[in-house]
Design a protein around this motif. Sequence first.
Motif, PDB file in Angstrom:
ATOM      1  N   CYS A 226       0.804  -1.218   0.000  1.00 10.69           N
ATOM      2  CA  CYS A 226       0.000   0.000   0.000  1.00 10.69           C
ATOM      3  C   CYS A 226       0.840   1.272   0.000  1.00 10.69           C
ATOM      4  O   CYS A 226       0.366   2.312  -0.426  1.00 10.69           O
ATOM      5  CB  CYS A 226      -0.939   0.005   1.203  1.00 10.69           C
ATOM      6  SG  CYS A 226      -2.281  -1.193   1.071  1.00 10.69           S
ATOM      7  N   ASN A 227       2.048   1.201   0.479  1.00 11.28           N
ATOM      8  CA  ASN A 227       2.885   2.402   0.529  1.00 11.28           C
ATOM      9  C   ASN A 227       4.011   2.331  -0.491  1.00 11.28           C
ATOM     10  O   ASN A 227       5.132   2.763  -0.232  1.00 11.28           O
ATOM     11  CB  ASN A 227       3.461   2.579   1.938  1.00 11.28           C
ATOM     12  CG  ASN A 227       2.377   2.828   2.970  1.00 11.28           C
ATOM     13  OD1 ASN A 227       1.498   3.654   2.738  1.00 11.28           O
ATOM     14  ND2 ASN A 227       2.424   2.112   4.072  1.00 11.28           N
ATOM     15  N   ASN A 234      -3.201   9.427  -3.761  1.00 15.60           N
ATOM     16  CA  ASN A 234      -2.807   9.150  -2.378  1.00 15.60           C
ATOM     17  C   ASN A 234      -3.219   7.746  -1.946  1.00 15.60           C
ATOM     18  O   ASN A 234      -4.279   7.242  -2.334  1.00 15.60           O
ATOM     19  CB  ASN A 234      -3.434  10.178  -1.430  1.00 15.60           C
ATOM     20  CG  ASN A 234      -2.859  11.564  -1.626  1.00 15.60           C
ATOM     21  OD1 ASN A 234      -1.727  11.709  -2.084  1.00 15.60           O
ATOM     22  ND2 ASN A 234      -3.630  12.592  -1.284  1.00 15.60           N
ATOM     23  N   ASP A 235      -2.379   7.135  -1.117  1.00 11.88           N
ATOM     24  CA  ASP A 235      -2.651   5.779  -0.643  1.00 11.88           C
ATOM     25  C   ASP A 235      -3.927   5.692   0.170  1.00 11.88           C
ATOM     26  O   ASP A 235      -4.550   4.626   0.234  1.00 11.88           O
ATOM     27  CB  ASP A 235      -1.471   5.271   0.199  1.00 11.88           C
ATOM     28  CG  ASP A 235      -0.210   5.088  -0.640  1.00 11.88           C
ATOM     29  OD1 ASP A 235      -0.337   4.648  -1.789  1.00 11.88           O
ATOM     30  OD2 ASP A 235       0.885   5.401  -0.153  1.00 11.88           O
ATOM     31  N   ASN A 236      -4.338   6.778   0.815  1.00  8.76           N
ATOM     32  CA  ASN A 236      -5.579   6.740   1.580  1.00  8.76           C
ATOM     33  C   ASN A 236      -6.803   6.715   0.669  1.00  8.76           C
ATOM     34  O   ASN A 236      -7.904   6.398   1.117  1.00  8.76           O
ATOM     35  CB  ASN A 236      -5.660   7.932   2.544  1.00  8.76           C
ATOM     36  CG  ASN A 236      -5.732   9.260   1.808  1.00  8.76           C
ATOM     37  OD1 ASN A 236      -5.062   9.458   0.799  1.00  8.76           O
ATOM     38  ND2 ASN A 236      -6.517  10.187   2.332  1.00  8.76           N
ATOM     39  N   CYS A 239      -5.709   1.529  -2.051  1.00  6.13           N
ATOM     40  CA  CYS A 239      -4.627   0.625  -1.661  1.00  6.13           C
ATOM     41  C   CYS A 239      -4.809  -0.697  -2.388  1.00  6.13           C
ATOM     42  O   CYS A 239      -5.897  -1.288  -2.361  1.00  6.13           O
ATOM     43  CB  CYS A 239      -4.653   0.405  -0.153  1.00  6.13           C
ATOM     44  SG  CYS A 239      -3.666  -1.003   0.391  1.00  6.13           S
ATOM     45  N   THR A 282      -8.271  -1.406   0.140  1.00  5.72           N
ATOM     46  CA  THR A 282      -9.133  -0.345   0.658  1.00  5.72           C
ATOM     47  C   THR A 282      -9.280   0.727  -0.408  1.00  5.72           C
ATOM     48  O   THR A 282      -8.419   0.890  -1.279  1.00  5.72           O
ATOM     49  CB  THR A 282      -8.558   0.303   1.936  1.00  5.72           C
ATOM     50  OG1 THR A 282      -7.284   0.882   1.639  1.00  5.72           O
ATOM     51  CG2 THR A 282      -8.405  -0.735   3.043  1.00  5.72           C
ATOM     52  N   ASP A 284     -11.443   4.811  -1.024  1.00  6.67           N
ATOM     53  CA  ASP A 284     -12.298   5.880  -0.510  1.00  6.67           C
ATOM     54  C   ASP A 284     -13.563   5.925  -1.357  1.00  6.67           C
ATOM     55  O   ASP A 284     -13.517   6.297  -2.540  1.00  6.67           O
ATOM     56  CB  ASP A 284     -11.550   7.213  -0.565  1.00  6.67           C
ATOM     57  CG  ASP A 284     -12.312   8.348   0.108  1.00  6.67           C
ATOM     58  OD1 ASP A 284     -13.559   8.287   0.148  1.00  6.67           O
ATOM     59  OD2 ASP A 284     -11.666   9.298   0.579  1.00  6.67           O
TER      60      ASP A 284
END
Length: 396
Positions: A226-227, A234-236, A239, A282, A284
Amino acid sequence: MKQNYFFILLCAFALLINCKGDESTFSEDPAPTVIQTGKVEGKVTANNGTKPIGGAIVFTIDSNHKVYHTYSDADGNFSLTAPEGSTTLHIQTGDGRNFRTEIPVTVKKNETITVPVTESKLTQVAKMAYVKGNYDEIEDIVTALGYTATEITYQDLKNLNKISQYDIIFLNCGSRGITETGTSTPSNDVLVYTNLSTFVTNGGSLYSSDWASAYLVGGDTNTNMCNAAGGFINDNLLCLKNIGTATTYANCSVSNAALATAVGFNTLDITYDIGQWEKIQTYDSSFWEVLVEKNNEPLMIRTGNYNNPNAQSVAVGTAANNNQMTICHHTGNGNNITITIDASTWPSHQAHGDTQGPCSGGNSSSGKIYYTTFHNHATGNIGKTEPILEYVILNL
């Protein structure tokens, strides 16, 4: 007593005469104009003239800038009720910026006219490009539809002037660059990420499949954590991990209603034909829309919400779109629709209450990003994923 009685009658008679005279100063509202209509029928196909296109919006606009619209069904057929007279029939997919057709028609009162299929083919307005991959060949599906995409190289992604001439870029799974010093991958190239971010922010659209997630969120030839280094999303927001195994996902759901209507089905089996593929861990949900899923696991997602406020402003796309703009047309019943119009007619649409940008919200100047975990050129028959990928191509 009798005199008073006659006096009262005289006053009543005078009052009656006065009221009758006042009636002549009022007039009823004019009867509403009756709009005479007819029907326009036809079939929307791809440019190859055979592949039916579902989910295309078909509309006309009258002199008062009222829009009469319908959609083609999964077999490409449409039937539109429209005011009589000479008008332009518009056919569009997506927001109309990349694929659209305009046909002059004359609607006849209480009659049905049929548009020849040779005229209702969906025209490619966009310039499309692809980066060749080791496992995918989305360009084959583009060509089969009768459209064209230009091959560009991984190195071309480092040239903003080069990629900004296109409206759509397809990033095939397994694509990477070969340099004099060895293999070049997205995690090595900040410039690639910067250019793709600028491209989307200014209206360009991207399609990315499986390992090409590295172009979006970082990674070497693929995204293994994920990173992962690099990326412009953005990873948020998203992922992925390269932990999928070769298998068939049975009874996947087409969770987007418009997509299901366009392709004519809402369940399908998806075969993952390589030993490792990117699984979405994951995401958003306010940024991504899930189009296809299996038991709440997203398999295909899209967004029109990306925007980098620090990106430079550049002109992206073809000259054919210079005088076009995308608007949200506000209908009287709240069933708002996204269409592309001639920019010169915008003041009238604005006065009608329409707004700039797509009805779905997001950044009005941003392009779209589609990501699929599954391949577009799996070994053998890719089955029901093919019409889904055709929808993706036409709605970028």
